[in-house]
Design a protein around this motif. Structure first.
Motif, PDB file in Angstrom:
ATOM      1  N   UNK A  63       0.851  -1.184   0.000  1.00  0.00           N
ATOM      2  CA  UNK A  63       0.000   0.000   0.000  1.00  0.00           C
ATOM      3  C   UNK A  63       0.887   1.234   0.000  1.00  0.00           C
ATOM      4  N   UNK A  64       0.522   2.214  -0.809  1.00  0.00           N
ATOM      5  CA  UNK A  64       1.301   3.444  -0.899  1.00  0.00           C
ATOM      6  C   UNK A  64       0.399   4.635  -0.549  1.00  0.00           C
ATOM      7  N   UNK A  65       0.925   5.553   0.272  1.00  0.00           N
ATOM      8  CA  UNK A  65       2.309   5.677   0.744  1.00  0.00           C
ATOM      9  C   UNK A  65       2.592   4.973   2.075  1.00  0.00           C
ATOM     10  N   UNK A  66       1.652   4.140   2.548  1.00  0.00           N
ATOM     11  CA  UNK A  66       1.770   3.594   3.904  1.00  0.00           C
ATOM     12  C   UNK A  66       2.948   2.628   4.060  1.00  0.00           C
ATOM     13  N   UNK A  67       3.301   1.905   2.986  1.00  0.00           N
ATOM     14  CA  UNK A  67       4.381   0.939   3.073  1.00  0.00           C
ATOM     15  C   UNK A  67       3.970  -0.383   3.687  1.00  0.00           C
ATOM     16  N   UNK A  68       2.676  -0.667   3.766  1.00  0.00           N
ATOM     17  CA  UNK A  68       2.177  -1.929   4.301  1.00  0.00           C
ATOM     18  C   UNK A  68       2.263  -3.007   3.231  1.00  0.00           C
ATOM     19  N   UNK A  69       2.750  -4.195   3.595  1.00  0.00           N
ATOM     20  CA  UNK A  69       2.781  -5.317   2.656  1.00  0.00           C
ATOM     21  C   UNK A  69       1.402  -5.967   2.686  1.00  0.00           C
ATOM     22  N   UNK A  70       0.687  -5.845   1.582  1.00  0.00           N
ATOM     23  CA  UNK A  70      -0.684  -6.356   1.536  1.00  0.00           C
ATOM     24  C   UNK A  70      -0.802  -7.680   0.802  1.00  0.00           C
ATOM     25  N   UNK A  91       1.062  -7.250   6.661  1.00  0.00           N
ATOM     26  CA  UNK A  91       2.508  -7.147   6.799  1.00  0.00           C
ATOM     27  C   UNK A  91       2.854  -5.719   7.177  1.00  0.00           C
ATOM     28  N   UNK A  92       3.398  -5.496   8.362  1.00  0.00           N
ATOM     29  CA  UNK A  92       3.568  -4.134   8.856  1.00  0.00           C
ATOM     30  C   UNK A  92       4.743  -4.044   9.831  1.00  0.00           C
ATOM     31  N   UNK A  93       5.268  -2.836   9.959  1.00  0.00           N
ATOM     32  CA  UNK A  93       6.222  -2.479  11.011  1.00  0.00           C
ATOM     33  C   UNK A  93       5.423  -1.859  12.150  1.00  0.00           C
ATOM     34  N   UNK A  94       5.806  -2.187  13.387  1.00  0.00           N
ATOM     35  CA  UNK A  94       5.177  -1.479  14.496  1.00  0.00           C
ATOM     36  C   UNK A  94       6.205  -1.204  15.593  1.00  0.00           C
ATOM     37  N   UNK A 106       3.692   1.345  27.522  1.00  0.00           N
ATOM     38  CA  UNK A 106       3.883   1.893  26.184  1.00  0.00           C
ATOM     39  C   UNK A 106       2.678   1.540  25.336  1.00  0.00           C
ATOM     40  N   UNK A 107       2.503   2.262  24.240  1.00  0.00           N
ATOM     41  CA  UNK A 107       1.433   1.974  23.294  1.00  0.00           C
ATOM     42  C   UNK A 107       2.025   1.280  22.076  1.00  0.00           C
ATOM     43  N   UNK A 108       1.327   0.279  21.583  1.00  0.00           N
ATOM     44  CA  UNK A 108       1.780  -0.433  20.387  1.00  0.00           C
ATOM     45  C   UNK A 108       1.157   0.245  19.176  1.00  0.00           C
ATOM     46  N   UNK A 109       1.989   0.843  18.344  1.00  0.00           N
ATOM     47  CA  UNK A 109       1.527   1.676  17.244  1.00  0.00           C
ATOM     48  C   UNK A 109       2.127   1.217  15.926  1.00  0.00           C
ATOM     49  N   UNK A 110       1.377   1.365  14.834  1.00  0.00           N
ATOM     50  CA  UNK A 110       1.878   1.071  13.507  1.00  0.00           C
ATOM     51  C   UNK A 110       2.797   2.197  13.045  1.00  0.00           C
ATOM     52  N   UNK A 178       5.850  -7.596  11.367  1.00  0.00           N
ATOM     53  CA  UNK A 178       4.910  -8.703  11.558  1.00  0.00           C
ATOM     54  C   UNK A 178       4.299  -9.076  10.217  1.00  0.00           C
ATOM     55  N   UNK A 179       4.291 -10.372   9.924  1.00  0.00           N
ATOM     56  CA  UNK A 179       3.601 -10.887   8.749  1.00  0.00           C
ATOM     57  C   UNK A 179       2.540 -11.880   9.218  1.00  0.00           C
ATOM     58  N   UNK A 180       1.273 -11.573   8.913  1.00  0.00           N
ATOM     59  CA  UNK A 180       0.160 -12.459   9.237  1.00  0.00           C
ATOM     60  C   UNK A 180      -0.134 -13.321   8.003  1.00  0.00           C
ATOM     61  N   UNK A 181       0.135 -14.609   8.119  1.00  0.00           N
ATOM     62  CA  UNK A 181       0.028 -15.527   6.988  1.00  0.00           C
ATOM     63  C   UNK A 181      -1.372 -16.126   6.877  1.00  0.00           C
ATOM     64  N   UNK A 182      -1.641 -16.746   5.738  1.00  0.00           N
ATOM     65  CA  UNK A 182      -2.915 -17.405   5.476  1.00  0.00           C
ATOM     66  C   UNK A 182      -3.043 -18.609   6.409  1.00  0.00           C
TER      67      UNK A 182
END
Length: 666
Positions: A63-70, A91-94, A106-110, A178-182
């Motif tokens: 996803x652009x410009x977010x940089x999320x692996x979709x 698929x994301x950095x947090x 702490x807060x867990x944020x994307x 984090x990568x969430x798989x099928x």
């Protein structure tokens, strides 16, 4: 989606603006259609713009410009990720952080990009960037990069974290990808040669019975009958960073593997023995880049107001492999191990475009030989010692250092070491050797110059010692591995760790309560010369369960002295492998717990290794002075009390204990 004709516009090279809005280019474009590496940008569809990288083997959608692996297309699967999840949960950095650095939580944020840019593009590679500027919640400038190479079965990712001058305070507890798989395909997890298995599903956990903490669930109603009655807990699959170079998941139909390969630990904190998560039910695949696991707040990154900082995390490699349906899918693990070796041999990578990532010719090398002189006339080789470079600090500082880079290697049987590919800068040389207590630190700082080699020659470590050994318990290796680890409660087992190899026995759930089962009324008593620490010294000094709460426990070490040197000082060396909100009190020949102890650690530790199925956390060494007036000619008892807490996880793990006589002969 139909792709209109390519429009030549210099803005294409800039992609998306800092505002997060797509430039008004009524196009999607595919550069050099004939090239092995292809890159395409699609304008918003359903409100989301897409960037696609592919090389004929793998196709990655972001996803652009977010940089999320979709999406990840490979091996007959249209998407290895869980397409039922939202784009933001595939698929994301947090980051776990807070601007209230003195707070507890702490807060867990994307970490979501606000602008996109093509860094480089050719037939052989593409590198793209997604930038997240500083915000009120996350005062950091973060540049996520993704790289695809020609002929590569996968893609690389790295990130440049920067704090320019003037930003507000910040505490960071965790950085990860984090990568969430099928979940319908990926059911088999592999972390090591021993630790791999068919895993429960997320629904299995939902249908199960929660245990002492949220991560642990008893699988009472699993869809796989073989898993019923087992405990699932993601911390059971943790490992030390030095071993955390490969882990992943396998789909049996079609036979496809997806792996995280991390060829270096240089950007990780806390040294090579820092423990962290790998993969867990989801199926979830993790690239852990920074965390406080098995250490607590001691490894939080804390930045003062205005404090600058820059660090590159990665690159790591998301590797994909497959075999024909007739092959055993588990051979994918063997294939992935071979790829891991190849990636390690290629480090440092030559392809990252960022000037913040130095290539091999801009790095240095340090070599030498570490010897140990443990109060003898002749120094001996520090066989298989760990030797490393980290930011300058006190002895043992490397365990707590979190903001810089660390470079470690294991010496050979002769104590010789070579530390390769070190970034330029100033470091201290640290180390420790199995069989000896304490930490080594070279007397002077070392300046690494690009392209230069430093010859240290022979350096000598003199471990802490005040006198001859009168008795000892355990083996100094910074773990509690050698002590007695009980069989698990049959009601709370993970069958993966029921085998002849006992090295993973500590990973079972609920071992802290086994102490109460073994010592229901009277605490542990260890008699020097008669007891065997492998059988008679419980691996963790925990509390005793009493109803719904837990109570302090006092262990005894009984020993005899044939003679006492008057007006002298003996030394009790206690090396701890872990501590979790505990207080260890030491009394000599005095069972009165109300009496003032000879020594107390006071409240120490946030390792949580007991609850998280670890065998060590942060190493601590205490050299306790014992006046000869406290000792008896004949029988003596040392009382060790863990005095704090009513929770099961509070306690300490011993690494090694030793009583030394006075330095002068008796």
């Amino acid at each position: 989606m139909r792709c209109p004709a390519l429009v030549k516009d210099e803005r294409i090279g800039q992609g998306l603006g800092a505002s997060g809005q797509l430039f008004l280019l009524p196009i999607c474009f595919r550069m050099k259609l004939f090239g092995p590496v292809k890159l395409a940008l699609f304008p918003p569809f359903m409100g989301v713009a897409r960037v696609v990288m592919e090389n004929g083997k793998v196709e990655v959608t972001l996803a652009a410009p977010e940089g999320l692996v979709t999406g990840i297309r490979y091996g007959g699967l249209d998407n290895l990720l869980d397409a039922s999840n939202k784009d933001s949960n595939r698929g994301y950095w947090d980051i776990s952080s807070t601007t209230k650095v003195d707070g507890d939580n702490t807060a867990q944020l994307r970490l979501v990009g606000a602008s996109f840019k093509i860094i480089s593009y050719s037939d052989d590679m593409a590198e793209i960037s997604f930038v997240a500027p500083p915000t009120q919640l996350i005062p950091l400038h973060v540049d996520h990069r993704y790289v695809m190479l020609r002929g590569s079965s996968g893609f690389y990712s790295y990130s440049i974290f920067e704090r320019p001058l003037g930003l507000p305070p910040l505490r960071i507890d965790q950085i990860r990808t984090v990568f969430k798989l099928d979940s319908g395909k990926f059911r088999y997890m592999a972390v090591s040669d021993r630790i791999q298995r068919i895993m429960p599903t997320p629904q299995d956990r939902i249908n199960g019975q929660p245990l002492a903490f949220k991560e642990a669930v008893l699988l009472t109603n699993s869809t796989n009958h073989r898993l019923r009655g087992e405990v699932d807990d993601k911390y059971q699959y943790s490992c030390e960073d030095k071993d955390n170079k490969l882990h992943g998941w396998i789909s049996f139909d079609p036979p496809v593997g997806v792996w995280i390969i991390t060829p270096t630990d240089e950007f990780r904190m806390g040294g090579p023995h820092k423990q962290d998560l790998t993969a867990h039910v989801g199926p979830t695949l993790l690239a852990m880049l920074h965390s406080t696991h098995y250490a607590g707040k001691n490894l939080s990154m804390i930045f003062k107001s205005g404090e600058p900082w820059n660090k590159v995390f990665g690159p790591y490699f998301v590797h994909l492999n497959s075999f024909t349906p007739k092959a055993d899918p588990r051979t994918l693990w063997t294939s992935a191990k071979a790829q891991m070796v190849e990636e390690v041999n290629k480090w440092p990578y030559s392809f990252p475009s960022s000037n913040d990532f130095p290539k091999a010719n801009l790095r240095g090398l340090v070599k030498g030989r570490l010897l140990v002189n443990d109060s003898s006339k002749v120094a001996i080789p520090a066989a298989y010692a760990w030797v490393g470079l980290a930011a300058p600090g006190e002895v043992g500082w490397w365990q707590h250092e979190v903001k810089g880079y660390q470079f470690w290697t294991k010496a050979d049987a002769n104590g010789s070491f070579v530390i390769k590919n070190v970034r330029a800068g100033k470091y201290s040389l640290y180390g420790w050797a199995p069989g000896f207590i304490g930490d080594y630190k070279y007397s002077q700082d070392i300046a690494i110059i690009p392209g230069k080699q430093i010859e240290m020659g022979e350096v000598v470590y003199m471990p802490p010692r005040n006198g001859p050994t009168l008795w000892e318990i355990g083996f100094p290796d910074r773990t509690a591995q050698e002590f007695f680890i009980p069989d698990p409660n049959p009601k709370f087992i993970n069958r993966l760790f029921i085998h002849d190899n006992t090295s993973d026995k500590y990973r079972q759930y609920g071992l802290w309560d086994r102490y109460t089962d073994l010592y229901p009324k009277q605490d542990l008593i260890y008699t020097v010369g008669a007891s065997d620490f492998r059988k008679d010294w419980f691996y963790a000094h925990v509390l005793r369960k009493s109803g719904d709460t837990y109570k302090p426990t006092t262990w005894q070490i009984r020993f005899s002295l044939t003679q006492i040197a008057p007006n002298t000082t003996y030394t009790l060396q206690i090396a701890l492998a872990s501590a979790a909100q505990a207080e260890l009190q030491v009394r000599i020949n005095s069972p009165d717990l109300n009496a003032r102890p000879v020594f107390t650690t006071k409240l120490i530790g946030n390792d949580n290794a007991i609850a998280r199925h670890g065998i060590h956390g942060l190493y601590k060494l205490y050299s306790i002075q014992v006046s000869s007036s406290l000792l008896n000619h004949g029988d003596n008892i040392i009382y060790l009390t863990q005095s704090r807490g009513i929770q099961f996880y509070r306690g300490v793990m011993y690494d090694y204990l030793r009583l030394e006589g006075p330095s002068s002969p008796i």
